[in-house]
Enzyme design. Structure first.
Site, PDB file in Angstrom:
ATOM      1  N   LYS A  72      68.423  85.795  76.073  1.00 38.07           N
ATOM      2  CA  LYS A  72      66.973  85.713  76.241  1.00 38.07           C
ATOM      3  C   LYS A  72      66.374  87.222  75.626  1.00 38.07           C
ATOM      4  CE  LYS A  72      66.421  82.390  79.738  1.00 38.07           C
ATOM      5  NZ  LYS A  72      67.985  81.801  79.775  1.00 38.07           N
ATOM      6  N   VAL A 103      47.517  81.477  97.438  1.00 39.47           N
ATOM      7  CA  VAL A 103      46.962  81.409  98.434  1.00 39.47           C
ATOM      8  C   VAL A 103      47.434  81.955  99.769  1.00 39.47           C
ATOM      9  CG1 VAL A 103      45.439  79.775 100.173  1.00 39.47           C
ATOM     10  CG2 VAL A 103      45.169  79.331  97.879  1.00 39.47           C
ATOM     11  N   ASP A 190      47.227  95.010  98.892  1.00 40.07           N
ATOM     12  CA  ASP A 190      46.911  94.891 100.394  1.00 40.07           C
ATOM     13  C   ASP A 190      47.138  96.267 100.974  1.00 40.07           C
ATOM     14  OD1 ASP A 190      49.578  94.966 100.239  1.00 40.07           O
ATOM     15  OD2 ASP A 190      49.877  92.884 100.991  1.00 40.07           O
TER      16      ASP A 190
END
Length: 333
Positions: A72, A103, A190
Site C-alpha cells: 500500500k 455523534v 474536547d
C-alpha cells in the site's frame, strides 16, 4: 469521518494519515481489530522515523510493517493515492456509518444498525430520536457545537474555574487537563481532565464513600454554572458538557478521578498523542517493561508482569524505560 491527523513535522505524515484512516475504517466498518492494530502500529513506526520512507521495500525493513502494508505504501508513493481508500470514500454505507459515529455516544455497531434502518444523515437522526439513548440525544443536540474546535484561551479559563472549585473542596486535590491542550496545541476537540488526591489509591479507591468524591466535584461545577449537561456519571468518570458563557458553544468535558498511585501513568497516557503512546509502549516492552494507562510493570523471564513500580513523576517513567524524556509539547507525533 473525523480523521486523525499525523503532524506536519513528521516526514512520513501523509503515509501515517492514510494508515490511520484505514485503521478507523477497520474499527468502525469491518470491526477487524487485528487489522486496526496493524495499521496503527505501522503508523507509529513510520512516525518514529527521522527521514522520509521512499519505498514499500524500505518500509518493510521496519518492525511492524508487513507485506500488505508495504504494498500500500508503494501504491501511494507511485500514484499519490490508494485505491482501497478511494473505494471507501465512494461507498455510501461506509460514509453514513462514519458520519453517525461522529455523534457523541454512537458507536460503530449502533451506527450500522441505524443505517440498516434507513437512517443515514444527521437530519434523519433528528427525526428518529426515539431510537437514541440519553447520551446519544445530547450528542445529537450539540452535534454542531462539538464539531467546533476549542481555542486554547477558552480552555485556560475553564481550567481556572475547575481548579478554583475543586480546590475549594480540598486544596490537596491535583488537577491536570491532558490531551492536545497539554501538548501545547492552539485548539482542542474536547477537555479531558484528570483529578487525584493523596488519600485515594488503587487499594482503597472503591471502598467506603469514595464513590461520592467525583459526585461532589460534579455538583460543585454544576452549581457554579460550568457543567451544563451530564452524559454519564460513574464512580471514577464523568462525561458531560460545559459552557463558559452563552456567547460560546457548548463543549465536551470529561473528568476522571484517578488513584494517586496511578496518576503519572494516567497523565502520560491521556496526554498522548496516540502515536507517541504506541511508540513509548513498544519501547518499554523492548526494555522489559509493560506500560499502560495505569501502571509500569517489569516483565519477568516467564513473560508475566510483576508488581507495579512506584512512580512519582512522568520523568521517572522515561528514566526507568530508558526513553528520551519528551516535554508534552514534543509528543505531537
Amino acid at each position: 469521518m473525523g480523521k486523525r491527523k499525523a503532524t506536519d513535522y513528521n516526514p512520513n505524515h501523509d503515509l501515517c494519515d492514510f494508515l490511520l484512516e484505514l485503521a478507523d475504517y477497520e474499527k468502525n466498518i469491518t470491526r477487524n481489530i487485528y487489522k486496526y492494530n496493524a495499521y496503527n502500529k505501522a503508523a507509529a513506526i513510520l512516525a518514529a522515523q527521522s527521514t522520509r520512507v521512499t519505498s514499500g521495500a524500505e518500509a518493510k525493513k521496519l518492525s511492524g510493517v508487513g507485506n500488505k502494508i508495504s504494498e500500500k505504501i508503494d501504491e501511494y508513493l507511485t500514484t499519490g493515492k490508494l485505491q482501497k481508500l478511494e473505494n471507501i470514500h465512494h461507498d455510501k454505507t461506509t460514509q453514513a456509518i462514519n458520519l453517525l459515529t461522529r455523534v457523541s455516544g454512537i458507536g460503530p455497531a449502533k451506527a450500522r444498525k441505524l443505517v440498516e434502518e434507513g437512517i443515514s444523515t444527521i437530519e434523519d437522526l433528528r427525526k428518529h430520536k426515539d431510537t437514541l439513548n440519553h447520551h446519544q440525544i445530547i450528542g445529537l443536540k450539540y452535534f454542531e457545537d462539538f464539531k467546533k474546535k476549542i481555542p486554547r484561551a477558552e480552555i485556560k479559563e475553564i481550567e481556572m474555574i475547575i481548579k478554583k472549585q475543586i480546590y475549594g473542596l480540598d486544596s490537596k486535590y491535583e488537577i491536570t487537563i491532558c490531551g492536545s491542550y497539554r501538548r501545547g496545541r492552539p485548539e482542542s476537540g474536547d477537555i479531558d481532565t484528570l483529578v487525584t488526591h493523596p488519600d485515594y489509591t488503587s487499594k482503597n479507591l472503591n471502598k467506603s464513600h469514595n464513590d461520592l468524591v467525583l459526585k461532589h466535584i460534579v455538583e460543585r461545577l454544576e452549581t457554579c454554572g460550568l457543567i451544563t449537561e451530564t452524559l454519564s456519571l460513574g464512580d471514577t468518570k464523568f462525561m458531560g458538557t460545559c459552557q463558559l458563557n452563552l456567547d460560546l458553544p457548548t463543549r465536551r468535558l470529561d473528568i476522571r478521578f484517578q488513584p494517586y498511585d496511578q496518576y503519572y501513568c494516567n497523565i502520560l497516557y491521556f496526554t498522548g498523542s496516540d502515536i507517541f503512546n504506541q511508540r513509548m509502549r513498544a519501547h518499554a516492552l523492548e526494555q522489559g517493561f509493560t506500560l499502560n494507562e495505569y501502571t509500569l510493570r517489569p516483565v519477568g523471564s516467564t513473560g508475566i508482569p510483576g508488581e507495579a513500580i512506584e512512580i512519582n513523576s512522568e520523568e521517572e517513567i522515561f528514566d526507568i524505560i530508558n526513553y528520551p524524556c519528551k516535554n508534552p509539547e514534543e509528543r505531537n507525533n
